[in-house]
Scaffold this active site. Structure first.
Site, mmCIF file in Angstrom:
data_model
loop_
_atom_site.group_PDB
_atom_site.id
_atom_site.type_symbol
_atom_site.label_atom_id
_atom_site.label_comp_id
_atom_site.label_asym_id
_atom_site.label_seq_id
_atom_site.Cartn_x
_atom_site.Cartn_y
_atom_site.Cartn_z
ATOM 1 N N LYS A 57 0.870 -1.188 0.000
ATOM 2 C CA LYS A 57 0.000 0.000 0.000
ATOM 3 C C LYS A 57 0.905 1.237 0.000
ATOM 4 O O LYS A 57 1.795 1.343 -0.826
ATOM 5 C CB LYS A 57 -0.965 -0.028 1.181
ATOM 6 C CG LYS A 57 -1.847 -1.292 1.192
ATOM 7 C CD LYS A 57 -2.999 -1.201 2.161
ATOM 8 C CE LYS A 57 -3.783 -2.512 2.185
ATOM 9 N NZ LYS A 57 -5.009 -2.452 2.980
ATOM 10 N N HIS A 62 -9.159 -2.114 -5.436
ATOM 11 C CA HIS A 62 -9.042 -2.307 -3.982
ATOM 12 C C HIS A 62 -10.083 -1.447 -3.275
ATOM 13 O O HIS A 62 -10.418 -0.340 -3.732
ATOM 14 C CB HIS A 62 -7.631 -1.943 -3.497
ATOM 15 C CG HIS A 62 -7.424 -2.343 -2.070
ATOM 16 N ND1 HIS A 62 -7.834 -1.551 -1.023
ATOM 17 C CD2 HIS A 62 -6.912 -3.467 -1.526
ATOM 18 C CE1 HIS A 62 -7.563 -2.173 0.119
ATOM 19 N NE2 HIS A 62 -7.004 -3.335 -0.170
ATOM 20 N N GLU A 64 -12.033 -9.629 -0.522
ATOM 21 C CA GLU A 64 -11.629 -8.868 0.661
ATOM 22 C C GLU A 64 -12.851 -8.152 1.222
ATOM 23 O O GLU A 64 -13.191 -7.050 0.754
ATOM 24 C CB GLU A 64 -10.566 -7.829 0.288
ATOM 25 C CG GLU A 64 -9.343 -8.420 -0.383
ATOM 26 C CD GLU A 64 -8.108 -7.535 -0.256
ATOM 27 O OE1 GLU A 64 -7.015 -8.094 -0.193
ATOM 28 O OE2 GLU A 64 -8.236 -6.301 -0.182
#
Ligand SMILES: O=C(CO)COP(=O)(O)O
Length: 258
Positions: free
Chosen positions: A18, A104, A179
């Site tokens: 990240k 994401h 996720e």
């Protein structure tokens, strides 16, 4: 290829840094991850690593003699043009990137990325010969019976997956990272029963594709997570708990067990 002519689903694990590390920390971490690559290869596990954009070229050099697959955290959907500040997928491929993460939860939430944006990016990634790692997941954990939360999660993930699968060729390799948004940045991963049931449902949505489609779990994953999920997932996408390289090594060892 499997005996049925389907692409073989090797286990796969990796981590995205990240925006956590400095360039110097990333360089040190890259050396550590390269040292894990012989173990991963010996255990028949794919290992990927996703640093920040600025570190991609030095990481490509540092990982050149390892089997670690280099990733990027995002990209634009056009290769060339007047797109100030964007990152060309063609340039990522030229730099040695093999896997590009898209969609994401942090990009969907903070940068307002839509399923359409994610699909355009995935198509550009495939066109440039790389593999899209598409993050999907439900925003909240529905209360009530387990089956209701599982059903709600699958329903929320379905359009996220469909947008991408409609945009890429049927034979393109795709990695899906399930996720659950509520499990990212938490103290522990989502409940294993929930993940296993959701991933089984997601598999049904991609059944029949000709391209290799692996499904990973991500969200506060670490040592001990894969063991609980291995009946359903092909691997893990790690965040904070891989910052300690010993944890990543433990995860690789756990994934090497039958
Ligand atoms: O978002 C993740 C990987 O993409 C997971 O991050 P954490 O493991 O730090 O929750």
């Amino acid at each position: 290829m499997s005996p049925l002519g389907l692409p073989e689903r090797r286990r796969i694990v990796g981590t995205s840094l990240k925006c956590y590390f400095s360039l110097a920390q990333t360089a040190e971490y890259t050396r550590a991850i390269a040292s894990l690559s012989p173990t991963a290869s010996a255990l028949n596990i794919d290992l990927f690593f996703i640093p920040d954009f600025i570190s991609i070229s030095p990481c490509a050099t540092a990982l050149a003699h390892s089997s670690v697959q280099l990733g990027a955290q995002d990209c634009f959907w056009e290769d060339r043009g007047a797109y100030t500040g964007e990152v060309s997928p063609a340039n990522l491929a030229e730099a040695g990137v093999k896997i590009v993460e898209v969609g994401h939860a942090e990009r969907r939430q903070i940068f307002r990325e839509t399923d359409k944006d994610v699909a355009l990016k995935a198509a550009a990634i495939v066109k440039n010969g790389m593999v899209p790692l598409v993050c999907i997941g439900e925003k909240t954990h529905a209360s009530g019976p387990v089956s209701a939360a599982v059903g709600a999660a699958i329903t929320e993930c379905k359009p996220q997956i469909k947008a991408v699968m409609d945009a890429v060729p049927d034979d393109a390799e795709v990695i899906l990272a399930y996720e659950p948004v509520w499990a990212i940045g938490a103290t522990q991963p989502a409940n294993a029963d929930h993940v296993v049931a959701v991933v089984q449902g997601l598999r049904g949505l991609v059944e029949g594709r000709r391209g290799l489609t692996r499904i990973l779990y991500g969200g506060s994953a670490g040592p001990g997570t894969f063991i609980q999920l291995k009946s359903a997932v092909d691997g893990l996408f790690l965040g904070r708990f891989a910052h300690d390289i010993n944890n990543l090594e433990r995860v690789i060892q756990e994934m090497g067990e039958p």
